[in-house]
Scaffold this active site. Structure first.
Site, short mmCIF file in Angstrom:
data_model
loop_
_atom_site.label_atom_id
_atom_site.label_comp_id
_atom_site.label_asym_id
_atom_site.label_seq_id
_atom_site.Cartn_x
_atom_site.Cartn_y
_atom_site.Cartn_z
N GLY A 1 81.75 49.18 60.60
CA GLY A 1 82.12 47.99 59.83
C GLY A 1 80.94 47.06 59.68
O GLY A 1 79.79 47.44 59.95
N ASN A 2 81.20 45.84 59.23
CA ASN A 2 80.12 44.85 59.14
C ASN A 2 80.70 43.46 59.40
O ASN A 2 81.89 43.31 59.65
CB ASN A 2 79.40 44.95 57.79
CG ASN A 2 80.32 44.66 56.63
OD1 ASN A 2 80.89 43.58 56.53
ND2 ASN A 2 80.51 45.65 55.76
N HIS A 3 79.83 42.44 59.31
CA HIS A 3 80.23 41.10 59.74
C HIS A 3 80.96 40.26 58.69
O HIS A 3 81.26 39.10 58.94
CB HIS A 3 78.99 40.32 60.20
CG HIS A 3 78.34 40.91 61.41
ND1 HIS A 3 78.97 40.95 62.64
CD2 HIS A 3 77.14 41.50 61.58
CE1 HIS A 3 78.18 41.52 63.52
NE2 HIS A 3 77.06 41.88 62.90
N SER A 4 81.27 40.82 57.55
CA SER A 4 81.91 39.99 56.51
C SER A 4 83.31 39.57 56.94
O SER A 4 84.14 40.40 57.31
CB SER A 4 81.99 40.79 55.20
OG SER A 4 82.74 40.05 54.27
N ALA B 1 81.41 42.99 51.21
CA ALA B 1 80.28 43.71 51.78
C ALA B 1 80.72 45.17 51.88
O ALA B 1 81.40 45.57 52.84
CB ALA B 1 79.92 43.15 53.14
#
Ligand code: PMT
Length: 413
Positions: A223-226, A289
């Site tokens: 995943g990512n930080h969005s 993102a």
């Protein structure tokens, strides 16, 4: 006597600025929440006139509203604040919108049947402005056939309902009948005003928000930080300008009032939702993102520590969503989250993705990018222009992006 509205000379510019709202308050234990509604409307720059039924004054003092709105509430049909002439007609004429919150069962009945025996119903009958009601009553009263018939009649006539919400009621019972929260009521007001006069009224805007989750196994993902905050703020700003907004989201945030949310998780789901919704859209704004890679073969069972030793996961590249959707009338806006060479990278992506606008944000700044409430962006366009904006709230970033979108839509006509 209240002076005719001239609009605030200072104060926030936003969807409420300078708009004249008549707030009708009726007899309900929830009347105290109308004070917060009035306060939020005034803070947004609206001119708020309050009309109260006699029952409402039993629950809350007119003085509270006078202090917040700096205007004398209307409580007595026969002595309307010392004004001469037809005060209710004048009030009704000045209104951009009439909001009745809380609206009791008895008020819904009076509105449905055209009665005009208190200042609130009198003004509602005299106005041609949109009427928005936020009901509050016990569940049995809300569910009663008479109230439901009144609701249906009012809806058929174009009266919009905000709620009621379900939950614990003043009687101690659970059920439908709670006044929706003041912030949500104010969002309903903004959305309704936007549809009346907003520069995106009649347009469909698809917004994406949040980061994808690409499954490694049934419990782990890439995943990512969005957080989704920027996409949600764009969606709210578009709604407040009258657009029909579809928000395709991976984020577990509450759905904004008046926005259709399509929840997704993986790139595959996001892509499918974008492909389907852009068919009828005027604008696509990709604030999400998006995952560029996914595990080539997600494990069917949870990977056990030690079972595999060191682990190498093969990743496949995902398709570029924004680059691969198009239609002759679709305006495409991309966002670029960058850690280095912000403008060069963003300009390169603008071309590669065939977008008209690229919103470049440096995600290394602590007050911009992921998860915070502010952002600092430069809007690049496909004609070589670059508009560097100061630090703004994410909502205001949305406003500035939509200013550019509205310009493009006007040019395309
Ligand atoms: O959600 P928040 O916490 O509020 O954070 C906001 C944000 C930093 C996520 C947001 O402002 C932002 O910059 N979003 C874009 C992040 C991104 O994915 O940038 P990118 O450079 O990887 O992609 C460029 C554009 O192509 C984006 O519009 C992206 O949605 C799109 N894209 C990317 C990959 C892909 N496979 N398909 C795409 O459509």
């Amino acid at each position: 006597m209240n002076a005719p509205p001239s609009g605030p000379t200072t104060g926030p510019a936003g969807p409420l600025a300078g708009r004249h709202i008549v707030l009708g308050v009726t007899g309900s234990i929830a009347a105290y929440k109308a004070v917060e509604v009035a306060s939020r409307l005034v803070q947004g720059g609206a001119i708020v006139d309050v009309a109260m039924t006699r029952a409402a004054t039993e629950f809350i003092a007119p003085l509270s509203f006078r202090s917040l709105t700096a205007r004398e509430p209307y409580t007595d049909m026969f002595r309307p604040n010392g004004e001469f002439g037809e005060a209710h007609v004048e009030l009704a004429r000045r209104a951009d919108l009439m909001l009745i919150a809380p609206a009791s069962a008895s008020m819904l009945a009076r509105l449905a049947h055209g009665l005009a025996d208190d200042f609130v119903s009198l003004t509602a009958l005299a106005t041609v402005a949109p009427v928005l009601v936020a009901p509050a009553m016990d569940a049995q009263m809300w569910e009663h056939a008479a109230t439901q018939a009144n609701r249906a009649m009012l809806e058929q006539r174009g009266v919009e309902f905000a709620g009621p919400a379900s939950g614990r009621l003043a009687s101690g019972r659970m059920g439908a009948g709670r006044l929706v929260e003041p912030t949500a009521i104010v969002d309903h007001v903004k959305a309704r005003l936007g549809r009346e006069r907003g520069d995106l009224a009649g347009r469909t805007v698809v917004v994406t928000a949040g980061g994808n989750r690409e499954a490694i196994d049934p419990v782990r993902f890439i995943g990512n930080h969005s957080s989704g905050k920027q996409g949600y703020a764009v969606a709210e700003a578009a709604r407040d300008r009258g657009a029909k907004v579809i928000l395709i989201s991976t984020a577990p945030l509450p759905a904004p009032v008046g926005v259709r949310v399509i929840p997704v998780s993986s790139h595959r789901e996001l892509f499918a939702a974008v492909r389907e919704t852009v068919l009828d859209a005027d604008v696509l704004i990709m604030a999400a993102a998006v995952a560029d890679y996914r595990p080539a073969q997600p494990f069917e069972r949870k990977i056990k520590r030690g079972e595999a030793g060191d682990l190498t996961i093969e990743l496949h590249q995902n398709e570029d969503i924004i680059a691969s959707v198009s239609s002759p009338r679709l305006i495409k806006v991309a966002f670029a989250a960058e850690t280095d060479d912000l403008l060069d990278n963003a300009a390169r992506k603008l071309k590669a993705k065939g977008a008209q606008l690229m919103v470049a944000n440096d995600v290394t700044a602590p007050d911009a990018g992921f998860a915070v409430d502010t952002n600092r962006v430069t809007i690049l366009d496909d004609r070589g222009g670059a508009d560097e904006l100061p630090l703004l709230s994410k909502y205001d970033v949305g406003v500035r992006v939509l200013d550019r979108v509205a310009e493009l839509l006007r040019e395309a006509r």
